[in-house]
Design a protein around this motif. Structure first.
Motif, short mmCIF file in Angstrom:
data_model
loop_
_atom_site.label_atom_id
_atom_site.label_comp_id
_atom_site.label_asym_id
_atom_site.label_seq_id
_atom_site.Cartn_x
_atom_site.Cartn_y
_atom_site.Cartn_z
N PRO A 141 18.86 3.10 -0.61
CA PRO A 141 17.93 1.98 -0.47
C PRO A 141 17.59 1.76 1.00
N MET A 142 16.37 1.33 1.25
CA MET A 142 15.93 1.05 2.62
C MET A 142 14.99 -0.14 2.58
N ARG A 143 15.16 -1.05 3.53
CA ARG A 143 14.26 -2.19 3.65
C ARG A 143 13.19 -1.88 4.69
N PHE A 144 11.95 -2.19 4.33
CA PHE A 144 10.80 -1.90 5.17
C PHE A 144 10.20 -3.20 5.71
N ILE A 145 9.80 -3.14 6.97
CA ILE A 145 9.14 -4.27 7.63
C ILE A 145 7.66 -3.94 7.82
N LEU A 146 6.81 -4.82 7.33
CA LEU A 146 5.37 -4.68 7.48
C LEU A 146 4.88 -5.81 8.38
N PRO A 147 4.70 -5.54 9.69
CA PRO A 147 4.20 -6.60 10.57
C PRO A 147 2.76 -6.95 10.20
N HIS A 148 2.44 -8.22 10.25
CA HIS A 148 1.07 -8.61 9.92
C HIS A 148 0.17 -8.42 11.13
N HIS A 149 -0.88 -7.62 10.95
CA HIS A 149 -1.88 -7.37 11.98
C HIS A 149 -3.08 -8.26 11.66
N GLN A 150 -3.38 -9.23 12.51
CA GLN A 150 -4.38 -10.25 12.20
C GLN A 150 -5.79 -9.68 12.01
N ALA A 151 -6.06 -8.51 12.61
CA ALA A 151 -7.40 -7.93 12.50
C ALA A 151 -7.57 -7.05 11.27
N LEU A 152 -6.49 -6.85 10.51
CA LEU A 152 -6.55 -5.94 9.36
C LEU A 152 -6.36 -6.72 8.06
N TYR A 165 3.20 -9.79 17.48
CA TYR A 165 3.51 -9.69 16.05
C TYR A 165 4.62 -10.69 15.72
N ARG A 166 4.23 -11.81 15.18
CA ARG A 166 5.17 -12.90 14.95
C ARG A 166 5.60 -13.02 13.49
N ALA A 167 4.73 -12.60 12.59
CA ALA A 167 5.02 -12.73 11.16
C ALA A 167 4.90 -11.37 10.49
N GLY A 168 5.59 -11.24 9.40
CA GLY A 168 5.53 -9.98 8.66
C GLY A 168 6.12 -10.13 7.29
N PHE A 169 6.35 -8.99 6.64
CA PHE A 169 6.89 -8.97 5.29
C PHE A 169 7.98 -7.91 5.20
N GLU A 170 8.91 -8.14 4.29
CA GLU A 170 10.03 -7.21 4.08
C GLU A 170 10.08 -6.84 2.61
N TYR A 171 10.23 -5.54 2.32
CA TYR A 171 10.32 -5.10 0.93
C TYR A 171 11.22 -3.87 0.83
N SER A 172 11.49 -3.43 -0.39
CA SER A 172 12.43 -2.34 -0.63
C SER A 172 11.74 -1.07 -1.09
N ASP A 173 12.25 0.05 -0.64
CA ASP A 173 11.97 1.37 -1.16
C ASP A 173 13.21 2.21 -0.91
N CYS A 174 13.12 3.53 -1.04
CA CYS A 174 14.28 4.38 -0.86
C CYS A 174 13.96 5.57 0.04
N TRP A 175 14.97 5.98 0.80
CA TRP A 175 14.90 7.19 1.62
C TRP A 175 15.53 8.34 0.83
N VAL A 176 14.99 9.57 1.03
CA VAL A 176 15.55 10.74 0.34
C VAL A 176 15.62 11.92 1.28
#
Length: 520
Positions: free
Chosen positions: A91-102, A145-156
Motif C-alpha cells: 500500500p502507498m499513500r499519494f499526495i495530490l497538491p492542489h494547483h489553483q490554475a488547473l 501549495y497549501r492544500a491538497g488531497f491524500e488517497y491510496s494506491d499500491c506500489w509493485v
C-alpha cells in the motif's frame, strides 16, 4: 515432422510472449490442468512490463475520460493482488497538491469520492483533504501549495510480478522458454504448428498446440503477420512512456501525483530507499523502434513538470538512471496518446466461417493492474473452443513467496530478521521484499554473510544469483540487476560486467530441470 489429424497435439495452449499478460494466461491455464507452452523471444518482462510506473492502481485520471469500467475493474484487482503478493505489492499513500490554475477542488473531490467507492475498497484507507503546511509531505513542496488531497494506491515490483507468475506457471506444469522466438505459425483444423528458434544458439524446434494465445505486446501484429490469416482487427497504437530516477527528493514514505498544464499527471515515488522515481511521458510513435530509449526532450519535460511543485528544482544532471518502454495500447481512435484507453481488447479468431480451424486469441492493450482478470477472460473465451475442466482460481491463490499469514508483510519481516540475527537487517528486508516466504529456500544453509558466497557489489551475493538462475530464469547480469532486482542502482559498470562474466562461465544451472519444490 507435422502432426496428422489422428494424432494428439503435445500441448493444449501455446502462449507467445513473456510479458505480464502472457505469463498471467500461462499461469491461469496451467492451474486449470492444461498443458501449456510459453515462449518469449527475450527475457521475461524485458520490455513493456518492466518499464511501468510500478503501480497497481485504478487510474485516477481515467475518470476524466469516463472510463469507469476500467477504473472499477482495476480498483477491484488492486486489493486482490495486494492479498496474493504482499511481498512485492505494498500500500502507498499519494499526495495530490492542489494547483489553483488547473483542476478545481470540487472536481478532485468528486473524482476521489468515485475512486474510493467504485471498486468496493476494503483493505486500503479512504481519501481525505490535507493541509500541506502541516502534513509531512508538504515540506518538500513550494510554499504556494497549501492544500491538497491524500488517497491510496499500491506500489509493485513490476518485473518480479511477471517472473513470479512465470515461476508459478512452471511449478504447475507449464513449459516456459525464454530467448525462444516464434518465427512462424501454421494452422490446421485441429491444431497449430509453431516453428521456434532459440535465440542463443539458433536451434529450431517445432511445437504443436490446440490453441494459440498471442500475448506479444507491441509485437502482437507481427505475430499475426507470420503466416496467420485472421479476420480484421483494429490493432495497436505505440505510445512510449519514459521515467527518470534521481537521488531522493524527500524523506517520507508518501508518493506524489502532480497535475500538469497539458492535462497529464506525473508521479514522484520513493524508489529503492535512496532514490525518487519520476514520470511518465506519453509519446505516440508511428512505428515500433528496435529499442525504446528516453530522449533529452523527455528528460527535460519530466524535470520541468515536477519542478513546478518541488521547492528544489530537478535538473537533467540529477538523473542517475532512466528507462523507457512502448505501451501497445488498443487503438480506440482517440485523438491523442494520453486519451487512448488503457483497457484491453481480446480478439478470438477461429478461421473461416465455412470451415472452423484451430483458434488463436490475440491480446491488444491492457495494463499490469488488470492482468489477472484479463487471463480469466482469455480462458473463458477459449472454453468455447477447448475442453477446459478447471474454473477460475487465481483470485484466491498466492504467488510464490506471498503466502504470509494475513498478508502481513511487516510481521513476516520482523520474524525473518529475528530468525537470521547474524545477517544485516537491511539485507533481510531486501530478501523478504523480493522473495517473501521463499526467503527460507533462498537462505537454505546460510546463517552468516560468509555463507552467501561471492559479493558482487551493493547487496548482491552469490547465493541470490544462484537462486535467480535456478528458479527464476535469469541468464545474464542485466536479468539480475535491472529486472529481478534493482541492485544495479548501487553497482558500478565494472561490477556488473564481472557478474555477467561469472554467470556466463561454468555457473549456468542448465543441468537443473527446474524448481524442485512445489508451491501450492
Amino acid at each position: 515432422m507435422s502432426l496428422d489429424e489422428t494424432q494428439q497435439p503435445l500441448f493444449d495452449l501455446l502462449v507467445i510472449g513473456g510479458g505480464i499478460n502472457g505469463v498471467g494466461v500461462a499461469r491461469d491455464a496451467a492451474g486449470r490442468g492444461m498443458q501449456v507452452y510459453l515462449c518469449e523471444k527475450d527475457d521475461l518482462a524485458q520490455h513493456t512490463s518492466s518499464a511501468s510506473t510500478k503501480l497497481i492502481h485504478g487510474g485516477l485520471r481515467y475518470l476524466e475520460y469516463y472510463d469507469f469500467k476500467l477504473v472499477r475493474h482495476a480498483l477491484q484487482e488492486r486489493e486482490v493482488l495486494l492479498r496474493t503478493a504482499p511481498h512485492i505489492i505494498h500500500p502507498m499513500r499519494f499526495i495530490l497538491p492542489h494547483h489553483q490554475a488547473l483542476r478545481p477542488k470540487w472536481m478532485i473531490r468528486i473524482g476521489l469520492f468515485l475512486y474510493d467507492h467504485l471498486g468496493g475498497r476494503k483493505l486500503l484507507p479512504s481519501s481525505n483533504g490535507v493541509d500541506l503546511r502541516r502534513h509531512p509531505a508538504g515540506a518538500a513542496l513550494k510554499s504556494s501549495y497549501r492544500a491538497g488531497f491524500e488517497y491510496s494506491d499500491c506500489w509493485v515490483h513490476d518485473a518480479r510480478l511477471v517472473v513470479l507468475s512465470a515461476r508459478d506457471a512452471q511449478l504447475r506444469g507449464a513449459t516456459v522458454k525464454t530467448h525462444t522466438r516464434c518465427i512462424s505459425l501454421a494452422r490446421h483444423p485441429s491444431h497449430w504448428e509453431a516453428t521456434l528458434r532459440d535465440e542463443r544458439n539458433g536451434v529450431v524446434t517445432r511445437v504443436q498446440a490446440r490453441a494459440v494465445v498471442n500475448a506479444a505486446g507491441p509485437w502482437v501484429e507481427q505475430v499475426l503477420a507470420s503466416g496467420v490469416a485472421v479476420g480484421r482487427t483494429k490493432g495497436v497504437r505505440f505510445v512510449k512512456g519514459s521515467h527518470i530516477v534521481v537521488p531522493k527528493l524527500f524523506d517520507h514514505e508518501y508518493a506524489y501525483i502532480f497535475q500538469h498544464a497539458d492535462g497529464r499527471v506525473l508521479f514522484a515515488i520513493p524508489f529503492e530507499q535512496d532514490y525518487t522515481l519520476l514520470g511518465t511521458t506519453d509519446i505516440e510513435l508511428a512505428s515500433l523502434p528496435d529499442k525504446s530509449e528516453i530522449t533529452p526532450d523527455e528528460v527535460e519535460y519530466i524535470c520541468q513538470a515536477v519542478s513546478e511543485y518541488f521547492s528544489k528544482p530537478v535538473r537533467s544532471a540529477d538523473v542517475v538512471w532512466s528507462f523507457s518502454g512502448v505501451r501497445p495500447l488498443y487503438d480506440d481512435a482517440a485523438s491523442n496518446a494520453s486519451k487512448v484507453t488503457r483497457d484491453y481488447n481480446l480478439h478470438l479468431d477461429r478461421g473461416h466461417l465455412d470451415r472452423e480451424q484451430a483458434p488463436i486469441l490475440s491480446i491488444f492493450g491492457g495494463k499490469i493492474t488488470t492482468y489477472r482478470k484479463l487471463a480469466e477472460e482469455v480462458l473463458d473465451l477459449l472454453s468455447g473452443c477447448l475442453p477446459i475442466e478447471g474454473g477460475a482460481w487465481t483470485a484466491e491463490s498466492n504467488l510464490p513467496g506471498g503466502d504470509m499469514a494475513d498478508a502481513d508483510f511487516r510481521h513476516f519481516l520482523a520474524m525473518a530478521q529475528k530468525r537470521y540475527p547474524e545477517l544485516p537487517e537491511a539485507l533481510i528486508a531486501h530478501y523478504v521484499g523480493h522473495y517473501g516466504t521463499d526467503l527460507h529456500l533462498l537462505l537454505a544453509g546460510c546463517r552468516q554473510l560468509i555463507d552467501l558466497g561471492l559479493h558482487f557489489g551493493n547487496q548482491l551475493y552469490e547465493q541470490e544469483v544462484r537462486y535467480l538462475m535456478r528458479y527464476e530464469f535469469a541468464e545474464s547480469a542485466e536479468d539480475v540487476v535491472w529486472r529481478r532486482t534493482k541492485q544495479g542502482m548501487g553497482m558500478t559498470p565494472e561490477q556488473i560486467a564481472a557478474l555477467d562474466e561469472w554467470m556466463q562461465t561454468d555457473h549456468s544451472p542448465q543441468s537443473e530441470t527446474g524448481p524442485d519444490v512445489h508451491h501450492g
